[in-house]
Design an enzyme around this catalytic site. Structure first.
Site, mmCIF file in Angstrom:
data_model
loop_
_atom_site.group_PDB
_atom_site.id
_atom_site.type_symbol
_atom_site.label_atom_id
_atom_site.label_comp_id
_atom_site.label_asym_id
_atom_site.label_seq_id
_atom_site.Cartn_x
_atom_site.Cartn_y
_atom_site.Cartn_z
ATOM 1 C CE LYS A 244 -1.510 -1.534 11.771
ATOM 2 N NZ LYS A 244 -0.925 -0.492 10.919
ATOM 3 C CB SER B 255 -5.467 -2.871 10.540
ATOM 4 O OG SER B 255 -6.067 -4.122 10.328
ATOM 5 C CB THR C 283 0.469 -6.279 0.593
ATOM 6 O OG1 THR C 283 0.152 -6.745 1.913
ATOM 7 C CG2 THR C 283 -0.494 -5.188 0.190
ATOM 8 C CE1 TYR D 245 -0.881 -5.011 11.570
ATOM 9 C CE2 TYR D 245 -3.169 -5.702 11.848
ATOM 10 C CZ TYR D 245 -2.189 -5.079 11.109
ATOM 11 O OH TYR D 245 -2.507 -4.514 9.886
ATOM 12 C CB ILE E 126 -0.923 -0.036 1.230
ATOM 13 C CG1 ILE E 126 -1.853 -1.254 1.146
ATOM 14 C CG2 ILE E 126 -1.728 1.239 1.365
ATOM 15 C CD1 ILE E 126 -2.447 -1.700 2.472
#
Ligand SMILES: NC(=O)c1ccc[n+]([C@@H]2O[C@H](COP(=O)([O-])OP(=O)(O)OC[C@H]3O[C@@H](n4cnc5c(N)ncnc54)[C@H](OP(=O)(O)O)[C@@H]3O)[C@@H](O)[C@H]2O)c1
Length: 313
Positions: free
Chosen positions: A201, A170, A231, A197, A50
């Site tokens: 976020k 996210s 990705t 994570y 991204i």
């Protein structure tokens, strides 16, 4: 069992809006009208996924983009791939190392103010490892690096009231109430890369509120979700997820679209997380409203930053 149920609820709720179908429904073929001529941008994690699409999209619309990433070879590829009228200024920086971030920020600030700063770097670290500075690698990359970069750029005069900050959060944050104790596990046995994570976020959302409350003269900030994008990051961190949803994952340009759109349109800042050019509620489940607030997060970050009098791991 509870984890599996949570995942089932999460995917049932978000599979459509976060997939390519969501992008098609809300953005479709609407071209992005934007002219970034004369602007100076900084994009972290600009060589892949991204971030690369954001950097190339900004250059194509006239911006000079300072591109942060670790691999000099990939940065050289990015320079070659850029199609003017703007250009890429490559910078080898490891966002997980605060000393490196401060050095790079000072170099950026020496060249003048930024129009747009995109905090794009983000990693899901399933293995527990500490950086040379003693911080869990995911925390260092996803959160501390952004915080230190922001402070150092401000101190150097690179951020003004006309700078726009876009943070790449996210949808994973929808499953987390901000819990400062969960930002960094004390040891490998207590580490869950997925949950850490989600916390990082969620913390990016809180940091955006903090930045927007910093008063006159401060930049304005927005936090966004790119949707589910095919990705390298997804390929390596979530191979099972990728296999399941591959047919409906977005491409990198679709994931980058809202960042470019925010930088061009600069809508009123406030609560919410942006997805597909729309402001969505930042809470999907009631329990996530009970988390720590932005001021507590900032106090925690300040004491956790290596080299600033904070504790070391
Ligand atoms: N892909 C998705 O579906 C998805 C969904 C939700 C949110 N996001 C968020 O979107 C952002 C971009 O994700 P992505 O999937 O495009 O990531 P990616 O494919 O893993 O690309 C990561 C980029 O960051 C750079 N990078 C990694 N660690 C770095 C470090 N320590 N210092 C400097 N640069 C570093 C990489 O280059 P080098 O290796 O050369 O340094 C690369 O340019 C992340 O914040 C991610 O959490 C992605």
């Amino acid at each position: 069992m509870i984890k599996a149920l949570g995942a089932a609820i999460f995917y049932a709720r978000f599979a459509r809006p976060f997939s390519r179908l969501g992008f098609r429904r809300r953005v479709g073929e609407a071209p992005l009208q934007a002219d970034f001529s004369g602007q100076r941008w900084l994009v972290t994690g600009a060589t892949g996924g991204i971030g690369r699409a954001i950097a190339l999209g900004a250059v194509a619309r006239g911006a000079t983009v300072v591109a942060f990433a670790r691999d000099g070879g990939k940065l050289a590829d990015l320079v070659m791939a850029a199609q003017g009228p703007g250009r890429i200024v490559p910078a080898v920086v490891d966002l997980s190392l605060m000393q490196d971030v401060r050095r790079a920020a000072a170099e950026v600030a020496r060249e003048g103010a930024l129009d747009v700063l995109v905090h794009n770097v983000g990693v899901m670290c399933h293995d527990f490892a500490r950086t040379a500075e003693g911080v869990e690698r995911g925390l260092a990359t996803n959160l501390l690096g952004h915080w230190v970069l922001d402070r150092a750029l401000r101190a150097g005069g690179a951020m003004t009231a006309s700078t726009a900050i876009v943070s790449m959060s996210s949808g994973g944050m929808y499953g987390a109430a901000l819990d400062l104790a969960a930002l960094e596990a004390p040891a490998a046995a207590r580490h869950d890369g997925f949950l850490a994570y989600a916390q990082h976020k969620r913390a990016q959302v809180a940091l955006t509120h903090y930045w927007n409350r910093e008063g006159p003269g401060a930049p304005r900030a927005w936090v966004m979700h790119p949707g589910w994008v095919d990705t390298d990051g997804v390929r390596t961190a979530l191979p099972g997820f990728r296999k399941l949803f591959r047919a409906v994952l977005r491409n990198a340009d679709e994931g980058a679209d809202t960042a470019l759109w925010l930088a061009a349109t600069r809508p009123a800042a406030g609560e919410g997380i942006w997805l597909d050019r729309h402001r969505d509620d930042e809470h999907a489940f009631g329990f996530t409203r009970q988390g720590a607030d932005a001021e507590a997060l900032v106090a925690w970050l300040e004491q956790r930053v290596p080299g600033a009098g904070g504790r070391r791991g």
